[in-house]
Design an enzyme around this catalytic site. Structure first.
Site, PDB file in Angstrom:
ATOM      1  N   GLU A  63     -99.658  70.690 -57.098  1.00 26.97           N
ATOM      2  CA  GLU A  63     -99.507  72.126 -57.407  1.00 26.97           C
ATOM      3  C   GLU A  63     -98.339  72.230 -58.369  1.00 26.97           C
ATOM      4  O   GLU A  63     -97.188  72.086 -57.951  1.00 26.97           O
ATOM      5  CB  GLU A  63     -99.218  72.911 -56.124  1.00 26.97           C
ATOM      6  CG  GLU A  63    -100.295  72.837 -55.069  1.00 26.97           C
ATOM      7  CD  GLU A  63    -101.511  73.672 -55.388  1.00 26.97           C
ATOM      8  OE1 GLU A  63    -101.451  74.483 -56.339  1.00 26.97           O
ATOM      9  OE2 GLU A  63    -102.522  73.493 -54.708  1.00 26.97           O
TER      10      GLU A  63
ATOM     11  N   CYS B 174     -94.388  80.420 -59.657  1.00 23.17           N
ATOM     12  CA  CYS B 174     -95.336  79.614 -60.456  1.00 23.17           C
ATOM     13  C   CYS B 174     -96.508  80.461 -60.904  1.00 23.17           C
ATOM     14  O   CYS B 174     -97.073  80.241 -61.966  1.00 23.17           O
ATOM     15  CB  CYS B 174     -95.816  78.427 -59.637  1.00 23.17           C
ATOM     16  SG  CYS B 174     -96.446  78.929 -58.019  1.00 23.17           S
TER      17      CYS B 174
HETATM   18  P1  NAD Z   1     -89.174  69.955 -59.288  1.00 26.46           P
HETATM   19  O1  NAD Z   1     -90.366  69.291 -59.883  1.00 26.46           O
HETATM   20  O2  NAD Z   1     -87.866  69.775 -59.935  1.00 26.46           O
HETATM   21  O3  NAD Z   1     -88.988  69.471 -57.762  1.00 26.46           O
HETATM   22  C1  NAD Z   1     -90.043  69.552 -56.831  1.00 26.46           C
HETATM   23  C2  NAD Z   1     -89.788  68.566 -55.704  1.00 26.46           C
HETATM   24  O4  NAD Z   1     -89.909  67.236 -56.229  1.00 26.46           O
HETATM   25  C3  NAD Z   1     -88.371  68.658 -55.117  1.00 26.46           C
HETATM   26  O5  NAD Z   1     -88.438  68.466 -53.715  1.00 26.46           O
HETATM   27  C4  NAD Z   1     -87.669  67.499 -55.789  1.00 26.46           C
HETATM   28  O6  NAD Z   1     -86.571  67.015 -55.055  1.00 26.46           O
HETATM   29  C5  NAD Z   1     -88.791  66.477 -55.837  1.00 26.46           C
HETATM   30  N1  NAD Z   1     -88.574  65.385 -56.789  1.00 26.46           N
HETATM   31  C6  NAD Z   1     -87.835  65.372 -57.916  1.00 26.46           C
HETATM   32  N2  NAD Z   1     -87.865  64.149 -58.502  1.00 26.46           N
HETATM   33  C7  NAD Z   1     -88.674  63.375 -57.727  1.00 26.46           C
HETATM   34  C8  NAD Z   1     -89.127  62.025 -57.809  1.00 26.46           C
HETATM   35  N3  NAD Z   1     -88.745  61.210 -58.783  1.00 26.46           N
HETATM   36  N4  NAD Z   1     -89.960  61.593 -56.845  1.00 26.46           N
HETATM   37  C9  NAD Z   1     -90.375  62.397 -55.832  1.00 26.46           C
HETATM   38  N5  NAD Z   1     -89.966  63.676 -55.700  1.00 26.46           N
HETATM   39  C10 NAD Z   1     -89.134  64.171 -56.638  1.00 26.46           C
HETATM   40  O7  NAD Z   1     -89.553  71.494 -59.135  1.00 26.46           O
HETATM   41  P2  NAD Z   1     -88.610  72.718 -58.769  1.00 26.46           P
HETATM   42  O8  NAD Z   1     -87.687  72.981 -59.897  1.00 26.46           O
HETATM   43  O9  NAD Z   1     -88.057  72.546 -57.401  1.00 26.46           O
HETATM   44  O10 NAD Z   1     -89.690  73.892 -58.640  1.00 26.46           O
HETATM   45  C11 NAD Z   1     -90.125  74.671 -59.713  1.00 26.46           C
HETATM   46  C12 NAD Z   1     -91.437  74.191 -60.251  1.00 26.46           C
HETATM   47  O11 NAD Z   1     -92.426  74.169 -59.214  1.00 26.46           O
HETATM   48  C13 NAD Z   1     -91.978  75.102 -61.320  1.00 26.46           C
HETATM   49  O12 NAD Z   1     -92.513  74.332 -62.354  1.00 26.46           O
HETATM   50  C14 NAD Z   1     -93.074  75.876 -60.591  1.00 26.46           C
HETATM   51  O13 NAD Z   1     -94.076  76.382 -61.422  1.00 26.46           O
HETATM   52  C15 NAD Z   1     -93.588  74.841 -59.672  1.00 26.46           C
HETATM   53  N6  NAD Z   1     -94.293  75.460 -58.554  1.00 26.46           N
HETATM   54  C16 NAD Z   1     -95.640  75.341 -58.485  1.00 26.46           C
HETATM   55  C17 NAD Z   1     -96.335  75.964 -57.460  1.00 26.46           C
HETATM   56  C18 NAD Z   1     -97.831  75.884 -57.346  1.00 26.46           C
HETATM   57  O14 NAD Z   1     -98.357  76.271 -56.325  1.00 26.46           O
HETATM   58  N7  NAD Z   1     -98.527  75.393 -58.357  1.00 26.46           N
HETATM   59  C19 NAD Z   1     -95.633  76.691 -56.495  1.00 26.46           C
HETATM   60  C20 NAD Z   1     -94.243  76.779 -56.604  1.00 26.46           C
HETATM   61  C21 NAD Z   1     -93.579  76.163 -57.637  1.00 26.46           C
END
Ligand code: NAD
Length: 485
Positions: free
Chosen positions: A256, A290
């Site tokens: 997602e 998002c």
């Molecule tokens: P992010 O990608 O920075 O982090 C998401 C998660 O991934 C966090 O728990 C983070 O610690 C983890 N992460 C980071 N690096 C990693 C790695 N190398 N390996 C495994 N896990 C890792 O996202 P964010 O800034 O927390 O959230 C915002 C983003 O999420 C926006 O792009 C938003 O659109 C998206 N989002 C999507 C949905 C959906 O349903 N499609 C819903 C909410 C947010």
């Protein structure tokens, strides 16, 4: 309703095998209160050693949870929902502190939706499952829907409680065990929920929570041979990496990812209603949504009128302390999120865009940004094409229905879209042609556990909510028993 006040959360620990403990290497992570700029508390910064222990606990707990009768799993999940409602004020306070969410939004949306999601999957699992098939040979043939095993649930900062519930509820209902890695900057509700899940009767090891930084606590989950499935919500950039890493280990993934939805206002729309929808779409959750609507596409005859109305109305949307019940727009969730949005605003100015309203950080402690409307950018601008993830709206005119659809579909993303029109045929026609996982007509952010959401293109794949949201947590087995004498 009693007022919800800013809590003072205790320092957080990891939750592994039903016990609270510190990270193996003793690491800690600050948790910011974005509404004051102060550090609210700290949590354990888990790493590979902790993930190792959490996966071992989840593996050990799996057979007994898988074999727990489905009626009992459903009863436990219903108790989780009841406990969420019972503790709604505490959960609201924690989530609002952590993310900067207005309590007026957090209680009805985040907290009660989480309860609804647990109830939905507690009910759905009672009727889900395989079935008898008619086959050509003399055989009794049926399918079984079995849990996949240990699920790694990795979640983002903006809707911590809802997005963990949308993974944990179906995963647990289907008989899986879970290691949850919440976002680095907003881990508090995940820790609170570990306590509620235990109180509801979820056995030790079935849900484990490892807080920490993505590369330290998330990455080892993607690679761990004891993890059977990865459920990831986050940015497209990290999601690409997560999908590639988990994919190399042949783990099924649901992704997602980011969004950049268009909200199309046709010239036959109810303008007053459309304005409310346009504002809601881009300020909801302070634009950190998002499925928000940061791109307004407006029929040319309405363009100047709508800009004029937005210039008047947007500054009047209450912006301030999330614990003030009248607040609609809170602070952004942290300095890095605010800095990213400010960078896009700088780029818009450099491109010669017109800032119709807003554009400035508030001169007070905390991560507050004025809601901002920008006009005059070409469709090719990165400010239009990329995900800004803040309370910012770009506005572009269109001349024909085809052009509106082309503009709406013209970014790498495809998560959500909106259509504002009074023409029913147009609503259906346009909804069918939009590259998006969900389309709203004459409103925004209508979400329900029964209706699946998820992305196409760079917004990812897989669906959460609805029966579709249960499928990734099961695998199908065919059983054929010969009936020959
Ligand atoms: P992010 O990608 O920075 O982090 C998401 C998660 O991934 C966090 O728990 C983070 O610690 C983890 N992460 C980071 N690096 C990693 C790695 N190398 N390996 C495994 N896990 C890792 O996202 P964010 O800034 O927390 O959230 C915002 C983003 O999420 C926006 O792009 C938003 O659109 C998206 N989002 C999507 C949905 C959906 O349903 N499609 C819903 C909410 C947010």
């Amino acid at each position: 309703m009693t007022p919800i006040t800013r809590p003072e959360p205790a320092p957080g620990q990891l939750f592994i095998d039903g016990r609270w403990r510190d990270a193996a290497d003793g690491g800690r992570l600050d948790v910011l209160d974005p509404s004051t700029g102060r550090i609210a508390t700290t949590v354990a910064a888990g790493s590979a050693k902790d993930v190792e222990d959490a996966v071992a606990a989840a593996r050990a707990a799996f057979p007994a949870w898988r074999d727990t009768p489905v009626r009992e799993r459903g009863r436990i999940l219903n108790r989780v929902a009841a406990l969420i409602r019972e503790h709604a004020d505490e959960l609201t306070a924690l989530e609002s502190l952590d993310v900067g969410k207005p309590v007026s939004l957090c209680r009805p949306v985040d907290v009660f939706t989480a309860a609804d999601v647990y109830e939905y999957y507690a009910a759905l699992i009672q009727t889900a499952g395989g079935g008898h098939r008619t086959v050509a040979m003399p055989a009794h043939a049926y399918t079984r829907h079995e849990p996949v095993g240990v699920v790694a649930a990795i979640t983002p900062f903006n809707f911590p409680l809802i997005l963990s519930s949308s993974k944990l509820a179906p995963a647990l209902a289907a008989g899986n065990t879970v290691v949850h890695k919440p976002a680095d900057d907003t881990p508090l509700s995940a820790l609170f929920m570990a306590g509620l899940l235990t109180e509801a009767g979820v056995p030790a090891g079935v849900v484990n929570v490892v807080t920490g930084r993505g590369p330290d606590a998330g990455e080892p989950l993607l690679r761990h041979p004891g993890v059977d499935k990865v459920a990831f919500t986050g940015s497209t950039a990290v999601g690409r990496h997560a999908a590639a890493t988990a994919g190399a280990a042949l783990k099924p993934v649901t992704m997602e990812l980011g969004g950049n939805a268009a909200n199309i206002v046709f010239d036959d729309a109810d303008v007053e209603k459309a304005v409310g929808t346009v504002i809601k779409a881009f300020v909801f959750n302070t634009g950190q949504f998002c499925m928000g609507g940061p791109r307004l596409l407006v029929a040319r005859p309405l363009h100047d009128t709508l800009l004029g109305i937005l210039a008047q109305a947007v500054p009047g949307v209450p912006l301030g302390d999330p614990f003030d019940p009248v607040t609609v727009i809170g602070p952004m969730a942290g300095e890095r999120h605010l800095a990213k949005v400010q960078d896009y605003l700088g780029r818009a100015r450099a491109e010669g865009a017109r800032i119709v309203t807003g554009g400035e950080r508030l001169d007070r402690p905390g991560c507050y940004l004025q809601p901002t409307v920008i006009a005059g950018l070409p469709d090719s601008s990165p400010v239009v094409q990329e995900e800004i993830f803040g309370p910012v709206l770009t506005v572009q005119p269109f001349d024909t229905e085809d052009e509106a659809i082309a503009l709406a579909n013209g970014t790498p993303y495809g998560l959500a879209a909106g259509v504002q029109t009074r023409d029913v045929a147009r609503a259906h026609r346009v909804a069918a042609r939009l590259d998006a996982g969900i389309v709203w007509v004459n409103d925004w952010a209508m979400l329900d556990p029964a209706m699946p959401f998820g992305g196409v293109k760079a917004s990812g794949f897989g669906r959460e909510y609805g029966p579709e949201g249960l499928e990734p947590y099961t695998r199908t087995k065919s059983v054929l028993i010969s009936l020959e004498a």
